[in-house]
Scaffold this active site. Structure first.
Site, PDB file in Angstrom:
ATOM      1  N   PRO A  14       0.794  -1.224   0.000  1.00  0.00           N
ATOM      2  CA  PRO A  14       0.000   0.000   0.000  1.00  0.00           C
ATOM      3  C   PRO A  14       0.832   1.284   0.000  1.00  0.00           C
ATOM      4  CG  PRO A  14      -0.099  -1.073   2.137  1.00  0.00           C
ATOM      5  CD  PRO A  14       0.552  -2.046   1.204  1.00  0.00           C
ATOM      6  N   ASN A  15       0.342   2.223  -0.772  1.00  0.00           N
ATOM      7  CA  ASN A  15       0.868   3.592  -0.866  1.00  0.00           C
ATOM      8  C   ASN A  15       2.179   3.708  -1.629  1.00  0.00           C
ATOM      9  OD1 ASN A  15      -1.301   4.769   0.645  1.00  0.00           O
ATOM     10  ND2 ASN A  15      -0.392   3.870   2.486  1.00  0.00           N
ATOM     11  N   ARG A  22       5.253  10.986  -2.156  1.00  0.00           N
ATOM     12  CA  ARG A  22       4.945  10.681  -0.763  1.00  0.00           C
ATOM     13  C   ARG A  22       6.165  10.922   0.124  1.00  0.00           C
ATOM     14  NH1 ARG A  22       4.641   4.516   1.479  1.00  0.00           N
ATOM     15  NH2 ARG A  22       3.859   5.030   3.536  1.00  0.00           N
ATOM     16  N   TYR A  27      11.216   8.850   1.779  1.00  0.00           N
ATOM     17  CA  TYR A  27      11.238   7.814   0.736  1.00  0.00           C
ATOM     18  C   TYR A  27      11.977   8.242  -0.532  1.00  0.00           C
ATOM     19  CZ  TYR A  27       7.790   5.696   3.817  1.00  0.00           C
ATOM     20  OH  TYR A  27       7.175   5.149   4.911  1.00  0.00           O
ATOM     21  N   ASN A  78       8.053  -5.477  -0.719  1.00  0.00           N
ATOM     22  CA  ASN A  78       7.949  -4.356   0.214  1.00  0.00           C
ATOM     23  C   ASN A  78       6.480  -4.299   0.616  1.00  0.00           C
ATOM     24  OD1 ASN A  78       7.703  -2.007   1.645  1.00  0.00           O
ATOM     25  ND2 ASN A  78       8.947  -0.769   0.243  1.00  0.00           N
ATOM     26  N   ALA A  81       2.888  -0.689   4.912  1.00  0.00           N
ATOM     27  CA  ALA A  81       2.364  -0.723   6.282  1.00  0.00           C
ATOM     28  C   ALA A  81       1.846  -2.104   6.680  1.00  0.00           C
ATOM     29  CB  ALA A  81       1.263   0.323   6.440  1.00  0.00           C
ATOM     30  N   GLU A 102      12.374  -9.381   2.241  1.00  0.00           N
ATOM     31  CA  GLU A 102      11.581  -8.208   2.618  1.00  0.00           C
ATOM     32  C   GLU A 102      12.424  -6.949   2.423  1.00  0.00           C
ATOM     33  OE1 GLU A 102       9.763  -8.546   6.518  1.00  0.00           O
ATOM     34  OE2 GLU A 102       9.859  -6.380   6.788  1.00  0.00           O
ATOM     35  N   HIS A 104      12.589  -2.631   2.631  1.00  0.00           N
ATOM     36  CA  HIS A 104      12.040  -1.328   3.020  1.00  0.00           C
ATOM     37  C   HIS A 104      12.963  -0.233   2.517  1.00  0.00           C
ATOM     38  CE1 HIS A 104       8.995  -3.182   5.422  1.00  0.00           C
ATOM     39  NE2 HIS A 104       9.921  -3.962   5.944  1.00  0.00           N
ATOM     40  N   ARG A 111      12.839   4.595  12.900  1.00  0.00           N
ATOM     41  CA  ARG A 111      11.598   5.371  12.861  1.00  0.00           C
ATOM     42  C   ARG A 111      10.711   5.026  14.076  1.00  0.00           C
ATOM     43  NH1 ARG A 111       9.062   4.913   7.090  1.00  0.00           N
ATOM     44  NH2 ARG A 111       7.870   6.683   7.922  1.00  0.00           N
TER      45      ARG A 111
HETATM   46  C1  DQA Z   1       8.069   1.100   4.122  1.00  0.00           C
HETATM   47  C2  DQA Z   1       8.103   1.292   5.643  1.00  0.00           C
HETATM   48  C3  DQA Z   1       6.731   1.070   6.254  1.00  0.00           C
HETATM   49  O1  DQA Z   1       6.790   1.278   7.660  1.00  0.00           O
HETATM   50  C4  DQA Z   1       5.743   2.044   5.670  1.00  0.00           C
HETATM   51  O2  DQA Z   1       4.451   1.808   6.178  1.00  0.00           O
HETATM   52  C5  DQA Z   1       5.738   2.044   4.173  1.00  0.00           C
HETATM   53  C6  DQA Z   1       7.017   1.978   3.474  1.00  0.00           C
HETATM   54  C7  DQA Z   1       9.424   1.417   3.461  1.00  0.00           C
HETATM   55  O3  DQA Z   1       9.605   1.036   2.315  1.00  0.00           O
HETATM   56  O4  DQA Z   1      10.283   2.073   4.081  1.00  0.00           O
HETATM   57  O5  DQA Z   1       4.698   2.169   3.536  1.00  0.00           O
HETATM   58  O6  DQA Z   1       7.773  -0.271   3.844  1.00  0.00           O
END
Ligand code: DQA
Length: 151
Positions: A14-15, A22, A27, A78, A81, A102, A104, A111
């Site tokens: 998501p997102n 964003r 990011y 990735n 959230a 995984e 990020h 964080r």
């Molecule tokens: C994320 C880190 C997550 O905590 C966050 O909710 C994201 C992006 C990252 O790529 O740093 O959406 O996965």
């Protein structure tokens, strides 16, 4: 049976379609298209196939992971959230038994405390966090090395 040329499923949760717009201070300025271009370049170099997908819907990610067996040799994900909320994604990865990495973009451990726990990490081969979008490239390299070591 495993496909002869490894095929890797690269999932963004998501997102992540908002990359570039964003929270660029967290990011970066690169977009999801930049991520995909980098992953495809790395895949060419490594001699593997990749398919990149993004969804804001947990169920869609679950369906893709559930259908990956037989088509894909491994997963780079990735989970956004969902990392911190989804037992279902963890169960999907352990359920199909495909090696997963995984990724990020940000260093989640630097964080908020709620980002320090990943439901997926224990069922992944490993995790890469904090190297910006280069993490996808390292994630793919690590997965391919893992697959080749296992041959
Ligand atoms: C994320 C880190 C997550 O905590 C966050 O909710 C994201 C992006 C990252 O790529 O740093 O959406 O996965």
């Amino acid at each position: 049976m495993q496909p002869s040329t490894p095929q890797v499923l690269v999932l963004n949760g998501p997102n992540l379609q908002l990359l570039g717009k964003r929270e660029p201070e967290t990011y970066g300025a690169n977009t999801l298209a930049d991520v995909i271009a980098g992953v495809e370049r790395t895949a060419d170099e490594l001699g593997v196939g990749v398919e990149c997908r993004q969804s804001n819907h947990e169920g869609e990610l679950l369906d893709w992971i559930g259908a990956a067996l037989g088509t894909f040799s491994g997963i780079v994900i990735n989970p956004g959230a969902f990392t911190h909320t989804s037992v279902a994604l963890r169960d999907a990865i352990s359920g199909v038994g495909l090696p997963a990495v995984e990724v990020h973009i940000s260093n989640v451990y630097a964080r908020e405390a709620f980002r320090h726990h990943s439901w997926l990490a224990p069922v992944c081969v490993g995790q890469i966090s904090g190297f910006g979008i280069a993490g996808y490239e390292w994630g793919l390299r690590a997965l391919v090395r893992h697959l080749r070591d296992a041959e």
